[in-house]
Scaffold this motif. Sequence first.
Motif, PDB file in Angstrom:
ATOM      1  N   ILE A  11     -25.384 -14.675  -2.067  1.00 46.06           N
ATOM      2  CA  ILE A  11     -24.576 -13.523  -2.453  1.00 46.06           C
ATOM      3  C   ILE A  11     -23.894 -12.978  -1.202  1.00 46.06           C
ATOM      4  O   ILE A  11     -24.554 -12.671  -0.205  1.00 46.06           O
ATOM      5  N   SER A  12     -22.581 -12.842  -1.255  1.00 45.42           N
ATOM      6  CA  SER A  12     -21.867 -12.353  -0.078  1.00 45.42           C
ATOM      7  C   SER A  12     -22.131 -10.863   0.108  1.00 45.42           C
ATOM      8  O   SER A  12     -22.326 -10.137  -0.873  1.00 45.42           O
ATOM      9  N   PRO A  13     -22.161 -10.382   1.349  1.00 43.29           N
ATOM     10  CA  PRO A  13     -22.355  -8.949   1.584  1.00 43.29           C
ATOM     11  C   PRO A  13     -21.348  -8.091   0.835  1.00 43.29           C
ATOM     12  O   PRO A  13     -21.697  -7.036   0.305  1.00 43.29           O
ATOM     13  N   ALA A  14     -20.088  -8.529   0.770  1.00 37.21           N
ATOM     14  CA  ALA A  14     -19.054  -7.734   0.095  1.00 37.21           C
ATOM     15  C   ALA A  14     -19.339  -7.617  -1.398  1.00 37.21           C
ATOM     16  O   ALA A  14     -19.241  -6.529  -1.980  1.00 37.21           O
ATOM     17  N   ASP A  15     -19.678  -8.734  -2.050  1.00 42.02           N
ATOM     18  CA  ASP A  15     -19.976  -8.710  -3.486  1.00 42.02           C
ATOM     19  C   ASP A  15     -21.214  -7.866  -3.764  1.00 42.02           C
ATOM     20  O   ASP A  15     -21.263  -7.097  -4.729  1.00 42.02           O
ATOM     21  N   PHE A  16     -22.223  -8.036  -2.927  1.00 43.20           N
ATOM     22  CA  PHE A  16     -23.454  -7.264  -3.080  1.00 43.20           C
ATOM     23  C   PHE A  16     -23.152  -5.773  -2.971  1.00 43.20           C
ATOM     24  O   PHE A  16     -23.604  -4.966  -3.791  1.00 43.20           O
ATOM     25  N   ALA A  17     -22.370  -5.389  -1.977  1.00 41.93           N
ATOM     26  CA  ALA A  17     -22.056  -3.979  -1.756  1.00 41.93           C
ATOM     27  C   ALA A  17     -21.255  -3.391  -2.910  1.00 41.93           C
ATOM     28  O   ALA A  17     -21.466  -2.242  -3.303  1.00 41.93           O
ATOM     29  N   ARG A  18     -20.330  -4.159  -3.463  1.00 40.72           N
ATOM     30  CA  ARG A  18     -19.532  -3.660  -4.584  1.00 40.72           C
ATOM     31  C   ARG A  18     -20.406  -3.395  -5.806  1.00 40.72           C
ATOM     32  O   ARG A  18     -20.256  -2.372  -6.492  1.00 40.72           O
ATOM     33  N   THR A  19     -21.321  -4.326  -6.091  1.00 38.11           N
ATOM     34  CA  THR A  19     -22.203  -4.143  -7.247  1.00 38.11           C
ATOM     35  C   THR A  19     -23.090  -2.932  -7.065  1.00 38.11           C
ATOM     36  O   THR A  19     -23.240  -2.098  -7.968  1.00 38.11           O
ATOM     37  N   LEU A  20     -23.685  -2.812  -5.885  1.00 37.23           N
ATOM     38  CA  LEU A  20     -24.570  -1.692  -5.613  1.00 37.23           C
ATOM     39  C   LEU A  20     -23.822  -0.362  -5.698  1.00 37.23           C
ATOM     40  O   LEU A  20     -24.290   0.606  -6.299  1.00 37.23           O
ATOM     41  N   THR A  21     -22.639  -0.314  -5.110  1.00 35.46           N
ATOM     42  CA  THR A  21     -21.852   0.923  -5.116  1.00 35.46           C
ATOM     43  C   THR A  21     -21.470   1.333  -6.535  1.00 35.46           C
ATOM     44  O   THR A  21     -21.458   2.521  -6.871  1.00 35.46           O
ATOM     45  N   SER A  22     -21.186   0.355  -7.384  1.00 33.08           N
ATOM     46  CA  SER A  22     -20.807   0.679  -8.765  1.00 33.08           C
ATOM     47  C   SER A  22     -21.927   1.417  -9.480  1.00 33.08           C
ATOM     48  O   SER A  22     -21.681   2.308 -10.302  1.00 33.08           O
ATOM     49  N   HIS A  23     -23.179   1.068  -9.178  1.00 32.20           N
ATOM     50  CA  HIS A  23     -24.312   1.774  -9.776  1.00 32.20           C
ATOM     51  C   HIS A  23     -24.413   3.200  -9.238  1.00 32.20           C
ATOM     52  O   HIS A  23     -24.590   4.155  -9.997  1.00 32.20           O
TER      53      HIS A  23
ATOM     54  N   ASP B 287     -28.233  -8.679  17.653  1.00 31.60           N
ATOM     55  CA  ASP B 287     -28.334  -7.319  17.111  1.00 31.60           C
ATOM     56  C   ASP B 287     -29.787  -6.982  16.787  1.00 31.60           C
ATOM     57  O   ASP B 287     -30.494  -7.779  16.163  1.00 31.60           O
ATOM     58  N   PRO B 288     -30.272  -5.815  17.203  1.00 31.28           N
ATOM     59  CA  PRO B 288     -31.689  -5.485  17.013  1.00 31.28           C
ATOM     60  C   PRO B 288     -32.060  -5.103  15.587  1.00 31.28           C
ATOM     61  O   PRO B 288     -33.238  -4.954  15.288  1.00 31.28           O
ATOM     62  N   LYS B 289     -31.083  -4.915  14.700  1.00 28.55           N
ATOM     63  CA  LYS B 289     -31.390  -4.459  13.343  1.00 28.55           C
ATOM     64  C   LYS B 289     -31.162  -5.600  12.329  1.00 28.55           C
ATOM     65  O   LYS B 289     -30.093  -6.219  12.318  1.00 28.55           O
ATOM     66  N   PRO B 290     -32.139  -5.871  11.482  1.00 24.67           N
ATOM     67  CA  PRO B 290     -32.001  -6.956  10.501  1.00 24.67           C
ATOM     68  C   PRO B 290     -31.049  -6.595   9.365  1.00 24.67           C
ATOM     69  O   PRO B 290     -30.840  -5.412   9.065  1.00 24.67           O
ATOM     70  N   HIS B 291     -30.444  -7.620   8.765  1.00 25.44           N
ATOM     71  CA  HIS B 291     -29.583  -7.485   7.586  1.00 25.44           C
ATOM     72  C   HIS B 291     -28.379  -6.574   7.835  1.00 25.44           C
ATOM     73  O   HIS B 291     -27.905  -5.892   6.925  1.00 25.44           O
ATOM     74  N   LYS B 292     -27.892  -6.601   9.075  1.00 23.49           N
ATOM     75  CA  LYS B 292     -26.807  -5.686   9.409  1.00 23.49           C
ATOM     76  C   LYS B 292     -25.515  -6.028   8.678  1.00 23.49           C
ATOM     77  O   LYS B 292     -24.701  -5.146   8.392  1.00 23.49           O
ATOM     78  N   ASP B 293     -25.306  -7.333   8.331  1.00 20.16           N
ATOM     79  CA  ASP B 293     -24.097  -7.681   7.606  1.00 20.16           C
ATOM     80  C   ASP B 293     -24.048  -7.004   6.243  1.00 20.16           C
ATOM     81  O   ASP B 293     -22.998  -6.499   5.814  1.00 20.16           O
ATOM     82  N   TYR B 294     -25.204  -6.929   5.557  1.00 21.33           N
ATOM     83  CA  TYR B 294     -25.254  -6.249   4.262  1.00 21.33           C
ATOM     84  C   TYR B 294     -25.119  -4.735   4.430  1.00 21.33           C
ATOM     85  O   TYR B 294     -24.444  -4.067   3.645  1.00 21.33           O
ATOM     86  N   VAL B 295     -25.762  -4.196   5.447  1.00 20.71           N
ATOM     87  CA  VAL B 295     -25.688  -2.747   5.669  1.00 20.71           C
ATOM     88  C   VAL B 295     -24.261  -2.320   6.007  1.00 20.71           C
ATOM     89  O   VAL B 295     -23.761  -1.315   5.496  1.00 20.71           O
ATOM     90  N   GLU B 296     -23.592  -3.081   6.849  1.00 21.14           N
ATOM     91  CA  GLU B 296     -22.213  -2.730   7.199  1.00 21.14           C
ATOM     92  C   GLU B 296     -21.297  -2.821   5.981  1.00 21.14           C
ATOM     93  O   GLU B 296     -20.395  -2.000   5.793  1.00 21.14           O
ATOM     94  N   ALA B 297     -21.525  -3.827   5.133  1.00 22.77           N
ATOM     95  CA  ALA B 297     -20.727  -3.949   3.905  1.00 22.77           C
ATOM     96  C   ALA B 297     -20.986  -2.760   2.980  1.00 22.77           C
ATOM     97  O   ALA B 297     -20.054  -2.227   2.364  1.00 22.77           O
ATOM     98  N   MET B 298     -22.237  -2.331   2.890  1.00 25.35           N
ATOM     99  CA  MET B 298     -22.560  -1.157   2.076  1.00 25.35           C
ATOM    100  C   MET B 298     -21.897   0.096   2.639  1.00 25.35           C
ATOM    101  O   MET B 298     -21.355   0.920   1.894  1.00 25.35           O
ATOM    102  N   LYS B 299     -21.941   0.248   3.948  1.00 24.70           N
ATOM    103  CA  LYS B 299     -21.298   1.415   4.571  1.00 24.70           C
ATOM    104  C   LYS B 299     -19.825   1.489   4.208  1.00 24.70           C
ATOM    105  O   LYS B 299     -19.315   2.548   3.822  1.00 24.70           O
ATOM    106  N   ARG B 300     -19.137   0.365   4.334  1.00 25.22           N
ATOM    107  CA  ARG B 300     -17.697   0.347   4.047  1.00 25.22           C
ATOM    108  C   ARG B 300     -17.414   0.645   2.575  1.00 25.22           C
ATOM    109  O   ARG B 300     -16.543   1.465   2.248  1.00 25.22           O
ATOM    110  N   GLU B 301     -18.168  -0.007   1.684  1.00 31.97           N
ATOM    111  CA  GLU B 301     -17.901   0.149   0.253  1.00 31.97           C
ATOM    112  C   GLU B 301     -18.273   1.546  -0.234  1.00 31.97           C
ATOM    113  O   GLU B 301     -17.560   2.150  -1.040  1.00 31.97           O
ATOM    114  N   LEU B 302     -19.380   2.074   0.255  1.00 29.66           N
ATOM    115  CA  LEU B 302     -19.795   3.423  -0.138  1.00 29.66           C
ATOM    116  C   LEU B 302     -18.831   4.469   0.397  1.00 29.66           C
ATOM    117  O   LEU B 302     -18.493   5.440  -0.300  1.00 29.66           O
TER     118      LEU B 302
END
Length: 347
Positions: free
Chosen positions: A51-63, A87-102
Amino acid sequence: MEKLKATTAADVLALFPHILGFDPRESFGLMTLQGPALGVSLRIDIPTDDISPADFARTLTSHLLEDVNADGVLLMVYTNEKPAGPDPKPHKDYVEAMKRELQRGGLPIRDGWLVTDQGWTDYFCEDPECCQLRPLSEIEDSAISAHMVFKGSAKRTTLADDPAFIGSEEAGRKITETAARMENVVPLDFTDPGHCEARAAWQKALGTQPDEDEACELAGYLQCKPVRDRLVVDTISYAEDMATIRNVLTGRVTERPDWARVDATEALLLHLLAYTPGAARAELFSFLGWLSWYKGRSSVAAAYFKKALEVQPGHRLTLLLNEMLRAGALPAVGKNPATAYNATQLE
């Protein structure tokens, strides 16, 4: 709605697992904010496939956008995954995608934390001097943690309860006999004697611990699909029109359920499981999963659906409910803090 005062990040991190009913693992946790107050809570597995970070973030944001009063989000990253790369923080690609989409949806992430088995820290901290893991005891010893324990809130050690069978060798026969008596029930005629009998017996049993004969009778009602569906809907609404029944089953009703009745139904189902053998348990596990979904506990619901399919592969209702769950459907009552289960407001 209960109001609690949160003064530290540890308070927030202590509350979230109590809202879920269990300690999340390898998950993103999000809580919407309405000004200084807490809105709705959402837990979702950290993706393990493609699942791409962008697609994941869009689905989560819609909820999260379904909380129309929300103006911000708190993020929790529960993981023991080691960071990929420097980078010292895990899953940063998903977190950054969530930040942008939210942010695009008007829900900026106001704060975020990383929680591991070794400790917790501010997820967005960039200063190595202050980003060290802090002890988990700070969460367990927080004021809100103490309050939740004092009021009797307990987190699950396993997602789905599975009481051992303690019934006699006759239990299966008793259940089958009751189901056979219901064979000719007219599905949508709620004046049918079979419907009336089952609904009255179920109502009487709530809040009690029936003996084997009564437990098998109650479990037997659930083996008849029309009666089962009526008893499932009764947990949320006594309405008898098809539009409302359909909306109850699919989680589209917006009126606040009688959560005490839901809890009593859950307790009764767990009691009945102890007297229900074999494949007949599927109906009870499926019912429990549906109730967990209504409470906003999708992970618990999925665990119950799995158990239902283990004892009765291909169980039709479970397959339909599980598909709804996998599609990301959420009950309407869980999207509104005023109607959600065990709603707690943070200030």
